[in-house]
Design a protein around this motif. Structure first.
Motif, PDB file in Angstrom:
ATOM      1  N   GLY A 597      -4.010  65.627 -92.067  1.00 42.44           N
ATOM      2  CA  GLY A 597      -3.511  66.074 -93.636  1.00 42.44           C
ATOM      3  C   GLY A 597      -2.305  65.004 -93.600  1.00 42.44           C
ATOM      4  O   GLY A 597      -1.678  65.950 -94.574  1.00 42.44           O
ATOM      5  N   ASP A 598      -1.881  64.260 -92.920  1.00 47.98           N
ATOM      6  CA  ASP A 598      -0.663  63.196 -92.934  1.00 47.98           C
ATOM      7  C   ASP A 598      -0.626  62.033 -92.564  1.00 47.98           C
ATOM      8  O   ASP A 598      -0.846  61.102 -91.929  1.00 47.98           O
ATOM      9  CB  ASP A 598       0.140  63.330 -91.098  1.00 47.98           C
ATOM     10  N   PRO A 599      -1.439  61.744 -94.262  1.00 44.30           N
ATOM     11  CA  PRO A 599      -1.802  60.339 -94.826  1.00 44.30           C
ATOM     12  C   PRO A 599      -0.805  59.010 -94.578  1.00 44.30           C
ATOM     13  O   PRO A 599      -0.701  58.063 -93.962  1.00 44.30           O
ATOM     14  CB  PRO A 599      -2.367  60.113 -96.220  1.00 44.30           C
ATOM     15  N   VAL A 600       0.315  59.339 -94.383  1.00 44.40           N
ATOM     16  CA  VAL A 600       1.439  58.575 -94.344  1.00 44.40           C
ATOM     17  C   VAL A 600       1.574  58.152 -93.160  1.00 44.40           C
ATOM     18  O   VAL A 600       1.604  57.137 -93.037  1.00 44.40           O
ATOM     19  CB  VAL A 600       2.881  59.409 -95.044  1.00 44.40           C
ATOM     20  N   ALA A 601       1.585  59.169 -92.218  1.00 43.27           N
ATOM     21  CA  ALA A 601       1.560  58.750 -90.561  1.00 43.27           C
ATOM     22  C   ALA A 601       0.234  58.358 -90.152  1.00 43.27           C
ATOM     23  O   ALA A 601       0.145  56.872 -89.059  1.00 43.27           O
ATOM     24  CB  ALA A 601       1.915  59.836 -88.971  1.00 43.27           C
ATOM     25  N   ALA A 602      -1.645  58.397 -91.064  1.00 42.88           N
ATOM     26  CA  ALA A 602      -2.942  57.627 -90.228  1.00 42.88           C
ATOM     27  C   ALA A 602      -2.093  55.934 -91.021  1.00 42.88           C
ATOM     28  O   ALA A 602      -2.289  55.107 -90.145  1.00 42.88           O
ATOM     29  CB  ALA A 602      -3.802  58.506 -91.242  1.00 42.88           C
ATOM     30  N   SER A 603      -1.117  55.913 -92.281  1.00 40.31           N
ATOM     31  CA  SER A 603      -0.866  54.190 -92.940  1.00 40.31           C
ATOM     32  C   SER A 603      -0.147  53.457 -92.143  1.00 40.31           C
ATOM     33  O   SER A 603      -0.614  52.520 -91.840  1.00 40.31           O
ATOM     34  CB  SER A 603      -0.577  54.826 -94.305  1.00 40.31           C
ATOM     35  N   GLY A 604       1.065  54.342 -91.156  1.00 43.26           N
ATOM     36  CA  GLY A 604       1.346  53.173 -90.063  1.00 43.26           C
ATOM     37  C   GLY A 604       0.478  52.941 -89.027  1.00 43.26           C
ATOM     38  O   GLY A 604       0.978  51.767 -88.571  1.00 43.26           O
ATOM     39  N   HIS A 605      -0.145  53.742 -88.161  1.00 41.72           N
ATOM     40  CA  HIS A 605      -0.521  53.430 -87.447  1.00 41.72           C
ATOM     41  C   HIS A 605      -2.050  52.209 -87.688  1.00 41.72           C
ATOM     42  O   HIS A 605      -2.217  51.950 -87.017  1.00 41.72           O
ATOM     43  CB  HIS A 605      -1.622  54.947 -87.009  1.00 41.72           C
ATOM     44  N   ALA A 606      -2.427  52.914 -89.186  1.00 41.53           N
ATOM     45  CA  ALA A 606      -3.242  51.387 -89.077  1.00 41.53           C
ATOM     46  C   ALA A 606      -3.631  50.424 -89.775  1.00 41.53           C
ATOM     47  O   ALA A 606      -3.470  49.529 -89.084  1.00 41.53           O
ATOM     48  CB  ALA A 606      -4.538  52.193 -90.875  1.00 41.53           C
ATOM     49  N   ARG A 607      -1.946  50.021 -90.309  1.00 38.78           N
ATOM     50  CA  ARG A 607      -1.061  48.818 -90.051  1.00 38.78           C
ATOM     51  C   ARG A 607      -0.859  48.514 -88.402  1.00 38.78           C
ATOM     52  O   ARG A 607      -0.896  47.210 -88.440  1.00 38.78           O
ATOM     53  CB  ARG A 607      -0.399  48.577 -90.452  1.00 38.78           C
ATOM     54  N   ALA A 608       0.322  49.347 -87.866  1.00 39.75           N
ATOM     55  CA  ALA A 608       0.028  48.939 -86.571  1.00 39.75           C
ATOM     56  C   ALA A 608      -1.511  48.135 -85.480  1.00 39.75           C
ATOM     57  O   ALA A 608      -1.480  47.781 -85.131  1.00 39.75           O
ATOM     58  CB  ALA A 608       0.789  49.734 -86.017  1.00 39.75           C
ATOM     59  N   MET A 609      -2.461  48.826 -86.457  1.00 40.22           N
ATOM     60  CA  MET A 609      -3.890  48.366 -85.602  1.00 40.22           C
ATOM     61  C   MET A 609      -4.355  46.986 -85.862  1.00 40.22           C
ATOM     62  O   MET A 609      -4.811  46.708 -85.278  1.00 40.22           O
ATOM     63  CB  MET A 609      -5.122  49.548 -86.026  1.00 40.22           C
ATOM     64  N   LEU A 610      -4.171  47.017 -87.653  1.00 44.07           N
ATOM     65  CA  LEU A 610      -3.955  45.957 -88.085  1.00 44.07           C
ATOM     66  C   LEU A 610      -2.963  44.621 -87.637  1.00 44.07           C
ATOM     67  O   LEU A 610      -3.665  43.503 -86.955  1.00 44.07           O
ATOM     68  CB  LEU A 610      -4.102  45.886 -89.230  1.00 44.07           C
ATOM     69  N   GLU A 611      -2.292  44.305 -86.975  1.00 44.79           N
ATOM     70  CA  GLU A 611      -1.666  43.733 -86.441  1.00 44.79           C
ATOM     71  C   GLU A 611      -1.918  43.748 -84.802  1.00 44.79           C
ATOM     72  O   GLU A 611      -2.368  42.009 -84.539  1.00 44.79           O
ATOM     73  CB  GLU A 611       0.122  44.097 -86.091  1.00 44.79           C
ATOM     74  N   GLY A 612      -2.635  44.171 -84.112  1.00 44.66           N
ATOM     75  CA  GLY A 612      -3.029  44.043 -82.853  1.00 44.66           C
ATOM     76  C   GLY A 612      -4.371  43.374 -83.208  1.00 44.66           C
ATOM     77  O   GLY A 612      -4.576  42.547 -82.282  1.00 44.66           O
ATOM     78  N   THR A 613      -5.013  43.348 -84.018  1.00 41.27           N
ATOM     79  CA  THR A 613      -6.618  43.275 -84.130  1.00 41.27           C
ATOM     80  C   THR A 613      -6.641  41.768 -84.989  1.00 41.27           C
ATOM     81  O   THR A 613      -7.152  41.090 -84.414  1.00 41.27           O
ATOM     82  CB  THR A 613      -7.788  43.899 -84.792  1.00 41.27           C
ATOM     83  N   ARG A 614      -5.362  41.457 -85.215  1.00 36.11           N
ATOM     84  CA  ARG A 614      -5.191  40.295 -86.089  1.00 36.11           C
ATOM     85  C   ARG A 614      -4.459  38.571 -85.150  1.00 36.11           C
ATOM     86  O   ARG A 614      -5.847  38.048 -84.724  1.00 36.11           O
ATOM     87  CB  ARG A 614      -4.278  40.172 -87.154  1.00 36.11           C
ATOM     88  N   ARG A 615      -3.975  40.071 -83.943  1.00 36.09           N
ATOM     89  CA  ARG A 615      -2.801  38.849 -82.889  1.00 36.09           C
ATOM     90  C   ARG A 615      -4.764  38.273 -82.244  1.00 36.09           C
ATOM     91  O   ARG A 615      -5.048  37.577 -81.441  1.00 36.09           O
ATOM     92  CB  ARG A 615      -2.284  40.039 -82.243  1.00 36.09           C
ATOM     93  N   LEU A 616      -6.053  39.392 -81.871  1.00 34.94           N
ATOM     94  CA  LEU A 616      -7.191  39.594 -81.082  1.00 34.94           C
ATOM     95  C   LEU A 616      -8.069  38.210 -81.757  1.00 34.94           C
ATOM     96  O   LEU A 616      -8.789  38.085 -81.255  1.00 34.94           O
ATOM     97  CB  LEU A 616      -7.473  40.139 -80.363  1.00 34.94           C
ATOM     98  N   GLY A 617      -7.555  38.220 -82.954  1.00 38.77           N
ATOM     99  CA  GLY A 617      -8.637  37.719 -83.534  1.00 38.77           C
ATOM    100  C   GLY A 617      -9.806  38.173 -84.352  1.00 38.77           C
ATOM    101  O   GLY A 617     -11.202  38.014 -84.023  1.00 38.77           O
ATOM    102  N   ALA A 618     -10.022  39.749 -83.676  1.00 39.00           N
ATOM    103  CA  ALA A 618     -11.369  40.092 -83.056  1.00 39.00           C
ATOM    104  C   ALA A 618     -11.519  40.913 -85.079  1.00 39.00           C
ATOM    105  O   ALA A 618     -10.644  41.850 -85.777  1.00 39.00           O
ATOM    106  CB  ALA A 618     -11.211  41.619 -82.920  1.00 39.00           C
ATOM    107  N   SER A 619     -12.490  40.457 -86.034  1.00 35.96           N
ATOM    108  CA  SER A 619     -13.150  40.509 -87.004  1.00 35.96           C
ATOM    109  C   SER A 619     -13.151  41.763 -87.445  1.00 35.96           C
ATOM    110  O   SER A 619     -12.829  42.892 -88.353  1.00 35.96           O
ATOM    111  CB  SER A 619     -14.122  39.568 -87.814  1.00 35.96           C
TER     112      SER A 619
END
Length: 713
Positions: A597-619
């Motif tokens: 039930g902590d969507p703000v924390a979830a959003s931060g982690h999701a963005r960190a994941m997206l930064e990582g997957t973009r660096r890896l080119g993993a669609s």
């Protein structure tokens, strides 16, 4: 010049040396407006690629879904044709079915321009593929370059002639390439006429003008072109009947450049022809040294070929290229020297070594660097694999087992699976090399959603790991070669599992997680981790098992424990500068935040994941990350942003060829909060935002998604 960043698609940068061709450019542009397949034909070196690239840049804005470039010159055969085309249109095809089916599905609803460059050596398979794609995708237009027409119904063929030899464009090209302002009357004009205005021939002559002067080049060409050049090099013999005199002129110009090269330069030219993609000095040295061409003499010979325009100057990353026509000429001389097999074997050995180094460096600070190295040398790794499949299947299994996981992370699942399955079938190697390949194949099958075959491979992987680790005497951990390797963790002793067993357990756990069995995943990795010595930092296999256990705890609802272990692992990954596992942990932490039930924390982690997957080119990773971010935004009440991110996520899912997937817990949450967003803003408003994001530029949507609170438009 238009802003290419605002247009969907991918086209290489244009060559600044483009000269003339106004009439031809208008013809191609007009043909593209009226026909769905346009093929530019002409002799090698006449400028087909440059014209097609200029026309594609000019027409790109007419295609809402962009203009996309595929260089087919890197393929020796048709086996990977569909995979290369799919990769060129950003289809990281994760589907297990027929390769062309996923590509047809990807293009079915799009209005785009697909450019297929250098089709001549694959004319028949290209024709079949183009016909299938045009039938499946009404909005598709194909622009092809080939030395002969493809022969597809409805094809509009534009024959490209050389530049008018006595006209201003041929002289302008020679001036630009040589860096001198020649008068129209004089040696330069005579050179243009003698070379019949063929652009590649003029560029080769310009390189010699810089070294010798225009008069010397004119005189040498005079004797050269009068000396029956056809006896030297039967270039492109299958199309000689169409352009006989021009082929003679072109091969005369190439042969003349060859004769003007020093003996060491000629030897290097021949040996470099084994590279299908870009190469750097280190790779050239590893593959091409031998005899008089050694580490001391090779750099000077390479510089000489660059000065002669035989080899392109290095790019920003220090990588060179050879044009296909030049490379083909070198290959004929390599064959005449009797060295073709030996050089091909050295090439395969070099890239096998590069693959093994990349695997070794996966766990540690140089992971991202080596991941990108594997990606940059993808063409030559495939070439080496094809060679080893014919000559040394055990070594082929070693090579593909080393890079298949990186290929799968990059979205090249079809190539990873194809290479692994072929090598496993042909090779009789046992031990570490087979266990590792089975593990990589199992991961690939899971990512494709092929859970039945993945279960069979998982069981085989576990058996092979036990055979490799327990059949060998304790302490026999050093690698002994492709057929009898033991490798890290092998020979670990009968009392404790090594890395092979740990990876087999991680595969079994991954399969259990994706099929909704978190208890089974927790048990299988817990069993081996409890029995193994060492911690998660000791090896990639241990780290992967700990990652699976964190996800299993999340699936079991033990959220606080899962979060605590995930944070500890993430800190370890940051210390190691390990990217792949860290990105997966951010996904898990985002999911845990949602469940707690902590969507703000979830959003931060999701963005960190997206930064990582973009660096890896993993669609696939980007698609998963956008889903968890959209869910978190919806849970936080940011309904319009949630709809926007969800539409972008759908675009990325389509690029994988799969429907939305993910862990069962996230799928349920995503569906729940999507319904909440629809109800909040109304179905029509939701659809408008969703479709706008879906049909926009995916990278723009990802940029919007990555903006944190207060940063959005």
């Amino acid at each position: 010049m238009r802003d290419t960043a605002s247009v969907r698609g991918h086209l290489p940068d244009e060559n600044p040396g483009f000269v003339g061709r106004r009439t031809e450019l208008e013809r191609v542009s007009a043909a593209l407006a009226e026909h769905r397949l346009v093929t530019v034909t002409g002799v090698g070196g006449v400028g087909k690629t440059r014209l097609a690239l200029r026309a594609a840049h000019r027409a790109a804005e007419r295609y809402p879904d962009g203009a996309w470039w595929t260089d087919l010159g890197q393929l020796d055969g048709e086996r990977l044709l569909v995979a290369l085309v799919a990769d060129s249109v950003d289809l990281a095809d994760h589907t297990p079915g027929m390769a062309a089916t996923g590509l047809c599905r990807r293009l079915a609803d799009d209005r785009l321009l697909l450019v297929l460059d250098s089709c001549e050596h694959l004319a028949e398979p290209c024709a079949r593929l183009v016909a299938e794609l045009l039938a499946a995708a009404p909005g598709l237009t194909v622009l092809a370059t080939s030395r002969r027409p493809l022969g597809v119904a409805g094809e509009e063929t534009i024959a490209l002639d050389p530049l008018p030899p006595a006209g201003p464009d041929a002289l302008a090209l020679l001036r630009r390439a040589a860096g001198e302002d020649f008068p129209a009357a004089g040696p330069a004009g005579e050179i243009c006429v003698r070379l019949e205005g063929i652009p590649l021939a003029l560029e080769l002559a310009a390189a010699q003008i810089r070294l010798q002067g225009a008069e010397a080049v004119r005189d040498q060409l005079g004797s050269r072109l009068d000396a029956a050049p056809g006896a030297r090099f039967d270039l492109l013999a299958h199309t000689e009947r169409v352009w006989p005199s021009r082929h003679q002129t072109l091969r005369a110009a190439i042969g003349w450049s060859h004769e003007l090269s020093t003996p060491l330069e000629r030897l290097l030219w021949a040996r470099l022809s084994v590279f299908r993609g870009p190469f750097d000095l280190a790779s050239a040295t590893a593959v091409c040294t031998g005899g008089p061409l050694d580490r001391a003499t090779l750099p000077e010979a390479l510089d000489g070929l660059v000065r002669a325009s035989v080899v392109r100057p290095p790019d920003a990353a220090g990588r060179h290229r050879m044009l296909d026509t030049i490379r083909e000429y070198g290959a004929t001389w390599l064959d005449r020297t009797g060295e073709a097999a030996a050089v091909a074997d050295r090439h395969a050995a070099h890239f096998r070594g590069l693959a093994r180094r990349a695997e070794t460096e996966w766990h540690g600070a140089r992971q991202l660097r080596w991941y990108r190295t594997v990606d940059a040398h993808h063409t030559d790794l495939r070439t080496a694999l094809d060679r080893l499949l014919r000559t040394d299947p055990d070594a082929a299994l070693d090579l593909v087992g080393s890079v298949a996981f990186a290929w799968s992370c990059r979205g090249r699942l079809r190539e990873a699976r194809d290479g692994l399955e072929q090598a496993l079938l042909l090779s009789e190697a046992r031990g570490r090399v087979r266990a590792r390949a089975l593990w990589a194949l199992g991961v690939t099958l899971v990512l494709q959603g092929e859970f039945g075959p993945a279960q069979d491979i998982s069981e085989r992987c576990a058996r092979e790991a036990r055979h490799a680790e327990y059949a060998e005497p304790a302490g026999a951990g050093a690698e002994t070669g492709a057929g009898g390797e033991t490798g890290p963790g092998a020979g670990a002793g009968r009392d404790r599992p090594g890395d092979l067993t740990l990876d087999a357990a991680a595969l079994a756990g991954l399969l259990a997680l994706t099929t909704g069995r978190p208890t089974a995943a927790h048990v299988v990795v817990g069993h081996v981790l409890d029995a193994a010595r060492g911690g998660p930092a000791d090896s990639a296999a241990r780290l992967r098992c700990h990652l699976v256990r964190v996800f299993a705890l999340t699936g079991l609802g033990r959220l606080a424990e899962a979060r605590e272990k995930a944070l500890r692992l993430r800190a370890l990954c940051e210390e190691l500068d390990e990217h792949w596992t860290r990105t997966a942990l951010e996904y898990q932490l985002a999911l845990t935040g949602l469940l707690e039930g902590d969507p703000v924390a979830a959003s931060g982690h999701a963005r960190a994941m997206l930064e990582g997957t973009r660096r890896l080119g993993a669609s696939l990773g980007v698609a998963l990350g956008l889903d968890v971010l959209a869910t978190a935004l919806a849970a936080a009440g940011e309904v319009e942003r949630a709809a926007d991110v969800s539409g972008t996520g759908e675009a990325y899912w389509r690029s994988t060829g799969q429907p939305r997937r993910g862990l069962p817990g996230l799928r349920a949450l995503h569906e729940k909060y999507t319904d909440t967003v629809r109800a909040s803003i109304g179905g029509p408003a939701y659809e408008e935002i969703f479709v706008r994001a879906l049909t926009g530029l995916p990278q723009d949507g990802l940029d919007r998604a990555l903006r944190g609170p207060g940063q959005h438009d």
